[in-house]
Enzyme design. Structure first.
Site, short mmCIF file in Angstrom:
data_model
loop_
_atom_site.label_atom_id
_atom_site.label_comp_id
_atom_site.label_asym_id
_atom_site.label_seq_id
_atom_site.Cartn_x
_atom_site.Cartn_y
_atom_site.Cartn_z
N PHE A 133 32.97 40.12 34.69
CA PHE A 133 32.51 41.49 34.45
C PHE A 133 33.00 42.36 35.60
O PHE A 133 32.64 42.12 36.76
CB PHE A 133 30.99 41.55 34.36
CG PHE A 133 30.49 42.95 34.14
CD1 PHE A 133 30.73 43.61 32.94
CD2 PHE A 133 29.80 43.64 35.13
CE1 PHE A 133 30.29 44.91 32.73
CE2 PHE A 133 29.35 44.93 34.93
CZ PHE A 133 29.60 45.58 33.72
N ASP A 218 36.43 40.83 43.50
CA ASP A 218 35.42 41.79 43.09
C ASP A 218 34.10 41.35 43.72
O ASP A 218 33.43 40.44 43.22
CB ASP A 218 35.34 41.82 41.56
CG ASP A 218 34.22 42.72 41.05
OD1 ASP A 218 33.38 43.15 41.85
OD2 ASP A 218 34.18 42.98 39.83
N LYS A 247 27.29 48.52 44.53
CA LYS A 247 25.89 48.12 44.54
C LYS A 247 25.22 48.22 45.92
O LYS A 247 24.84 49.30 46.34
CB LYS A 247 25.74 46.72 43.97
CG LYS A 247 26.03 46.65 42.47
CD LYS A 247 25.74 45.27 41.94
CE LYS A 247 26.09 45.11 40.49
NZ LYS A 247 25.07 45.55 39.56
N1 PLP Z 1 31.82 44.23 39.23
C1 PLP Z 1 30.78 43.39 39.24
C2 PLP Z 1 30.99 41.99 39.71
C3 PLP Z 1 29.51 43.82 38.83
O1 PLP Z 1 28.49 42.97 38.85
C4 PLP Z 1 29.36 45.16 38.40
C5 PLP Z 1 28.04 45.65 37.93
O2 PLP Z 1 27.16 44.90 37.58
C6 PLP Z 1 30.47 46.00 38.41
C7 PLP Z 1 31.68 45.51 38.83
C8 PLP Z 1 30.35 47.42 37.94
O3 PLP Z 1 29.68 48.17 38.89
P1 PLP Z 1 29.07 49.61 38.47
O4 PLP Z 1 27.97 49.33 37.49
O5 PLP Z 1 28.58 50.18 39.77
O6 PLP Z 1 30.18 50.39 37.87
#
Ligand code: PLP
Length: 398
Positions: A133, A218, A247
């Site tokens: 994700f 990520d 986050k």
């Molecule tokens: N990447 C990862 C691993 C995530 O867990 C998340 C959100 O849960 C995101 C990207 C996306 O972040 P945002 O919701 O701040 O766009």
């Protein structure tokens, strides 16, 4: 909710329980009726220091009075200080600030493709793994393997290849001349808190070096102390070329970062931008969070309470026939056996406990990094009751 019609004015993108939250402090939240809830979701891991932590509140107050946003085309102090502290602490060379994890990953994809134009004959393919994700922009959804995304909003952005997670042979087979980067989460949070194995992440780094492609990590969910180290890559002894953060960096306010090392620092003026990017208010919050997380002893304390949480959750899991636990530090998943996560989440809410249920029938625990042993003990009691309540409610009639 006092006016149920008010909820209907919001687009129905998520099913929300009726509670309206009005106040938060540390690991606790209160709804409009004055009921207290112990929060082990912390807004899906964004409130790294808990709800309304003093250092963030003070930083925001002070900064709001002085200057909110001079605009992205000018320097502000928060932007400069956070950039130096973050680069120094993470061993990175450059940083770009954004508002969300998805935007940071979108930026990472663009940065890698720019690098591909300069150093890899225009290659632009990106390999991602498993039920990853990476966010909800069209490109990050296209990069993600999350099953629910697969049929949504076609056609997807081209240039992404997906391989099974924790499978080095599949990664080797996928990295050909059309590929510019491998993009991985050190722990796949949304997929059910599935950590990369040590062999896999180290092997992925080696493969990227051998083939001359970039490694993008990520760390939107795993970074800023969540796994018991500043970055999860530190746990694995790996060094990515590009890292994304979000986050926990803002401690609850929208702030994300795109970090780059070596010749991956290749954006030129005009190639990335956004009106709120690096604004003084959010970077002041980020600096307050980062300074706290880097205080001597802070990460040791995270590891200590994480150990306490893990031991307690393992006991509860055994008692109710669930597990084994997965994850690192304060990002823990409990796979459920013959019990649905959504039922347990609802029962927990009735018990005054907020936990997160994943579609893979796994519970996710992502408390504040400042959570106490006493908070953990209280949570375990409520969780035990929630399991019993959920079973009772969903027992088939004899
Ligand atoms: N990447 C990862 C691993 C995530 O867990 C998340 C959100 O849960 C995101 C990207 C996306 O972040 P945002 O919701 O701040 O766009």
């Amino acid at each position: 909710m006092r006016d149920p019609l008010a909820g209907l004015r919001l687009m129905r993108t998520v099913e929300r329980p009726p509670q309206v939250f009005v106040r938060g402090q540390g690991s606790w939240l209160w709804d409009a009726d004055g009921r207290a809830y112990l929060d082990f979701t912390q807004g899906w891991a964004v409130n790294s220091l808990g709800h309304s932590p003093g250092v963030v509140v003070e930083a925001l107050k002070r900064q709001a009075e002085a200057l909110i946003n001079p605009g992205p085309a000018f320097y502000n102090r928060g932007m400069l200080k956070l950039a130096s502290r973050l680069c120094q602490a993470s061993g990175s060379d450059q940083v770009y600030f954004l508002n969300s994890g998805a935007e940071a990953n979108e930026g990472a994809i663009k940065l890698a493709r720019k690098w591909g134009q300069l150093h890899r004959g225009g290659a632009y393919g990106i390999v991602t793994a498993g039920n990853s994700f990476h966010g909800r922009t069209l490109a990050t959804m296209s990069a993600s393997g999350k099953p629910a995304f697969q049929a949504l909003f076609e056609p997807k952005v081209p240039g992404f290849t997906k391989v099974p997670f924790n499978d080095l042979d599949a990664l080797h087979a996928a990295v050909d001349d059309s590929v510019v980067a491998v993009m991985l989460e050190p722990v796949q949070g949304e997929a059910g808190v599935i950590p990369a194995t040590l062999e896999y992440l180290q092997g992925a780094e080696r493969l990227c070096r051998e083939r001359g492609v970039l490694l993008i990590l990520d760390e939107v969910q795993t970074g800023i102390g969540r796994c018991g180290a500043l970055l999860a890559e530190d746990l694995y002894g790996v060094r990515a070329d590009i890292i994304t953060l979000g986050k926990g960096l803002g401690g609850g306010v929208p702030l994300a970062a795109l970090l780059a090392r070596g010749n991956a620092c290749c954006f030129e003026p005009g190639e990335q931008g956004g009106t709120y990017h690096g604004n003084a208010l959010m970077t002041a919050a980020g600096l307050a969070v980062l300074n706290t997380v880097l205080e001597p002893g802070f990460l040791e304390q995270v590891r200590d309470v994480a150990q306490h949480l893990r031991e307690g959750l393992a006991r509860v899991a055994r008692r109710h026939g669930h597990g084994p636990l997965r994850g690192h530090g304060l990002l823990i998943g409990m796979p459920l056996i013959e019990q649905r996560a959504d039922a347990v989440v609802r029962a927990a809410l009735d018990e005054g406990l907020l936990i997160n249920g994943l579609a893979s029938d796994c519970l996710r625990f992502s408390p504040a990094l400042t959570v106490s042993h006493a908070n953990v003990d209280e949570m375990l009691k409520r969780l035990n009751r929630a399991f019993a309540l959920a079973r009772g409610k969903h027992k088939e009639p004899a």
